[in-house]
Write an enzyme that holds these catalytic residues in place. Structure first.
Site, PDB file in Angstrom:
ATOM      1  N   GLY A  46      -4.158   4.768  -1.578  1.00 27.55           N
ATOM      2  CA  GLY A  46      -5.506   4.363  -1.970  1.00 27.55           C
ATOM      3  C   GLY A  46      -5.350   3.380  -3.112  1.00 27.55           C
ATOM      4  O   GLY A  46      -4.408   2.595  -3.145  1.00 27.55           O
ATOM      5  N   GLU A  47      -6.241   3.450  -4.080  1.00 26.17           N
ATOM      6  CA  GLU A  47      -6.157   2.586  -5.259  1.00 26.17           C
ATOM      7  C   GLU A  47      -6.067   3.503  -6.464  1.00 26.17           C
ATOM      8  O   GLU A  47      -6.978   4.281  -6.740  1.00 26.17           O
ATOM      9  CB  GLU A  47      -7.387   1.684  -5.322  1.00 26.17           C
ATOM     10  CG  GLU A  47      -7.142   0.357  -6.011  1.00 26.17           C
ATOM     11  CD  GLU A  47      -6.924   0.509  -7.501  1.00 26.17           C
ATOM     12  OE1 GLU A  47      -5.984  -0.122  -8.040  1.00 26.17           O
ATOM     13  OE2 GLU A  47      -7.670   1.263  -8.144  1.00 26.17           O
ATOM     14  N   CYS A  77       2.414   6.026  -1.936  1.00 26.36           N
ATOM     15  CA  CYS A  77       1.845   4.773  -2.427  1.00 26.36           C
ATOM     16  C   CYS A  77       1.095   5.002  -3.738  1.00 26.36           C
ATOM     17  O   CYS A  77       1.727   5.231  -4.763  1.00 26.36           O
ATOM     18  CB  CYS A  77       0.980   4.124  -1.343  1.00 26.36           C
ATOM     19  SG  CYS A  77       0.712   2.357  -1.635  1.00 26.36           S
ATOM     20  N   ARG A 104       2.527  -1.296 -10.449  1.00 26.80           N
ATOM     21  CA  ARG A 104       1.465  -1.295  -9.436  1.00 26.80           C
ATOM     22  C   ARG A 104       1.433  -2.603  -8.634  1.00 26.80           C
ATOM     23  O   ARG A 104       1.689  -3.670  -9.166  1.00 26.80           O
ATOM     24  CB  ARG A 104       0.105  -1.098 -10.107  1.00 26.80           C
ATOM     25  CG  ARG A 104      -0.033   0.230 -10.808  1.00 26.80           C
ATOM     26  CD  ARG A 104      -1.331   0.340 -11.557  1.00 26.80           C
ATOM     27  NE  ARG A 104      -2.460   0.181 -10.656  1.00 26.80           N
ATOM     28  CZ  ARG A 104      -3.619  -0.361 -11.004  1.00 26.80           C
ATOM     29  NH1 ARG A 104      -3.801  -0.804 -12.227  1.00 26.80           N
ATOM     30  NH2 ARG A 104      -4.590  -0.462 -10.124  1.00 26.80           N
ATOM     31  N   HIS A 174       3.997   4.423   3.323  1.00 24.11           N
ATOM     32  CA  HIS A 174       3.036   5.320   3.973  1.00 24.11           C
ATOM     33  C   HIS A 174       3.692   6.042   5.157  1.00 24.11           C
ATOM     34  O   HIS A 174       3.575   5.588   6.299  1.00 24.11           O
ATOM     35  CB  HIS A 174       1.818   4.535   4.469  1.00 24.11           C
ATOM     36  CG  HIS A 174       0.942   4.041   3.387  1.00 24.11           C
ATOM     37  ND1 HIS A 174      -0.136   4.755   2.920  1.00 24.11           N
ATOM     38  CD2 HIS A 174       0.987   2.900   2.657  1.00 24.11           C
ATOM     39  CE1 HIS A 174      -0.730   4.077   1.956  1.00 24.11           C
ATOM     40  NE2 HIS A 174      -0.068   2.949   1.775  1.00 24.11           N
ATOM     41  N   GLU A 176       2.788   8.631   6.646  1.00 22.43           N
ATOM     42  CA  GLU A 176       1.759   9.171   7.546  1.00 22.43           C
ATOM     43  C   GLU A 176       1.332   8.173   8.613  1.00 22.43           C
ATOM     44  O   GLU A 176       0.669   8.544   9.583  1.00 22.43           O
ATOM     45  CB  GLU A 176       0.547   9.636   6.734  1.00 22.43           C
ATOM     46  CG  GLU A 176      -0.380   8.552   6.216  1.00 22.43           C
ATOM     47  CD  GLU A 176       0.097   7.820   4.976  1.00 22.43           C
ATOM     48  OE1 GLU A 176      -0.697   7.016   4.439  1.00 22.43           O
ATOM     49  OE2 GLU A 176       1.248   8.027   4.538  1.00 22.43           O
TER      50      GLU A 176
END
Length: 194
Positions: A46-47, A77, A104, A174, A176
């Site tokens: 996400g962020e 992430c 980041r 990621h 997933e």
């Protein structure tokens, strides 16, 4: 065994599907009271600054920090940023569960996202299965430094992308989003051994 996936932001449902493929029930977490019922949690992508705001808004930051002191967390992430002891570009608060420095969005913007294949470290293969690992990067952070008891399990061009410390695990990619469940399998082993 009950595994929670934080459902504040990101593609938490894909983590849930990966866990169900491995025969594990998933609880989608959005309240602090749920943490007491769980054996381990996943912080999805996400962020990270938005996730911090949502954690504060829901009163989850301190309960999650306490959870990390006792039980396993797998951060992917943005989740890896939240678990670091130091965050740069810009600096921000984190849970401090893994002794590493994370920059980041260091791999670039959304258009710089990519799918790659690597060979992980032998220790990762010995604890899961041998073979190439498909990795999906979406505005990924870079782990700039790993210190103390943190250990690198996979790297890309010299940069760590899969790191563990004690009960915790982080991936800057990621897992997933692929059919390869080995990263989730390794985390489930940590959850069972806790």
């Amino acid at each position: 065994m009950q595994i929670g996936v934080f459902a504040l932001q990101g593609d938490f449902e894909k983590h849930g599907r990966a866990l169900r493929r491995l025969g594990v029930d998933t609880v989608y977490v959005n309240s602090a009271w749920q943490l007491s019922t769980l054996d381990a949690v996943i912080l999805p992508g996400g962020e990270s600054s938005t996730m911090l705001k949502l954690l504060d808004l829901e009163g989850l930051f301190e309960p999650l920090k306490q959870f990390a002191a006792e039980k396993p967390i797998f951060g992917t992430c943005a989740g890896s940023i939240l678990l670091a002891t130091e965050v740069t570009s810009p600096s921000q608060r984190s849970l401090g569960a893994i002794d590493m420095t994370v920059e980041r969005n260091a791999y670039g913007r959304q258009v710089d996202s990519s799918i790659r294949t690597i060979l992980p470290e032998k220790e990762f293969e010995n604890r899961t299965r041998p073979g190439e690992l498909e990795i999906v990067f979406i505005r990924a952070p870079i782990i700039r430094e790993v210190r103390g008891g943190a250990r690198v399990l996979a790297s890309l061009e010299g940069d760590p992308i899969l790191v563990e410390q004690g009960r915790h695990l982080v991936a800057t990619f990621h897992p997933e989003m692929t059919e390869d469940t080995r990263a989730h399998e390794l985390f489930l082993r940590k959850a069972r051994e806790k």
